[in-house]
Design a protein around this motif. Structure first.
Motif, PDB file in Angstrom:
ATOM      1  N   GLU A  41      -2.263  -0.639  -2.766  1.00  0.00           N
ATOM      2  CA  GLU A  41      -3.634  -0.345  -2.322  1.00  0.00           C
ATOM      3  C   GLU A  41      -3.792   1.134  -1.996  1.00  0.00           C
ATOM      4  O   GLU A  41      -4.468   1.499  -1.037  1.00  0.00           O
ATOM      5  N   TRP A  42      -3.188   2.000  -2.781  1.00  0.00           N
ATOM      6  CA  TRP A  42      -3.184   3.421  -2.478  1.00  0.00           C
ATOM      7  C   TRP A  42      -4.578   4.040  -2.479  1.00  0.00           C
ATOM      8  O   TRP A  42      -4.816   5.028  -1.803  1.00  0.00           O
ATOM      9  N   GLU A  43      -5.537   3.416  -3.196  1.00  0.00           N
ATOM     10  CA  GLU A  43      -6.888   3.964  -3.220  1.00  0.00           C
ATOM     11  C   GLU A  43      -7.571   3.830  -1.861  1.00  0.00           C
ATOM     12  O   GLU A  43      -8.496   4.560  -1.549  1.00  0.00           O
ATOM     13  N   GLN A  44      -7.121   2.867  -1.064  1.00  0.00           N
ATOM     14  CA  GLN A  44      -7.762   2.608   0.227  1.00  0.00           C
ATOM     15  C   GLN A  44      -6.906   3.034   1.409  1.00  0.00           C
ATOM     16  O   GLN A  44      -7.241   2.736   2.550  1.00  0.00           O
ATOM     17  N   ILE A  45      -5.816   3.729   1.167  1.00  0.00           N
ATOM     18  CA  ILE A  45      -4.919   4.098   2.257  1.00  0.00           C
ATOM     19  C   ILE A  45      -5.606   4.998   3.283  1.00  0.00           C
ATOM     20  O   ILE A  45      -5.326   4.905   4.474  1.00  0.00           O
ATOM     21  N   ASP A  46      -6.550   5.848   2.837  1.00  0.00           N
ATOM     22  CA  ASP A  46      -7.254   6.696   3.798  1.00  0.00           C
ATOM     23  C   ASP A  46      -8.139   5.862   4.720  1.00  0.00           C
ATOM     24  O   ASP A  46      -8.305   6.189   5.898  1.00  0.00           O
ATOM     25  N   ALA A  49      -5.955   4.628   7.425  1.00  0.00           N
ATOM     26  CA  ALA A  49      -5.618   5.740   8.315  1.00  0.00           C
ATOM     27  C   ALA A  49      -6.774   6.033   9.275  1.00  0.00           C
ATOM     28  O   ALA A  49      -6.558   6.246  10.471  1.00  0.00           O
ATOM     29  N   TYR A  50      -8.004   6.025   8.766  1.00  0.00           N
ATOM     30  CA  TYR A  50      -9.159   6.257   9.639  1.00  0.00           C
ATOM     31  C   TYR A  50      -9.321   5.138  10.650  1.00  0.00           C
ATOM     32  O   TYR A  50      -9.681   5.366  11.803  1.00  0.00           O
ATOM     33  N   LYS A  51      -9.063   3.902  10.246  1.00  0.00           N
ATOM     34  CA  LYS A  51      -9.131   2.771  11.185  1.00  0.00           C
ATOM     35  C   LYS A  51      -8.106   2.939  12.302  1.00  0.00           C
ATOM     36  O   LYS A  51      -8.417   2.730  13.468  1.00  0.00           O
TER      37      LYS A  51
END
Length: 76
Positions: A41-46, A49-51
């Protein structure tokens, strides 16, 4: 984020507690039971991180001595 772009929330103790319960529930569901695979799920890793950053910031404020002192002395 710079200090001039900071947004302050004014929450009652009940609202602050409700928000803390919701955020902790979200973190538990996402990272304990959510079976997150950062590699796939590397596209959603940011997003994760923000969560985590939002959770850390709010929990730090929620458990801060100033908040506890302010809450106890607000009606005084």
């Amino acid at each position: 984020m710079s200090k001039d772009k900071t947004v302050k929330l004014e929450l009652t103790p009940i609202d602050a507690n409700a928000l803390m319960v919701m955020i902790e529930s979200e973190m538990e569901a996402t990272f304990t039971y959510g079976s997150i695979d950062p590699i796939n799920e590397w596209e959603q890793i940011d997003l994760y991180a923000y969560k985590l950053l939002a959770y850390q910031k709010y929990k730090t404020w929620y458990e801060s001595p100033y908040r506890t002192w302010y809450k106890e002395n607000q009606d005084a």
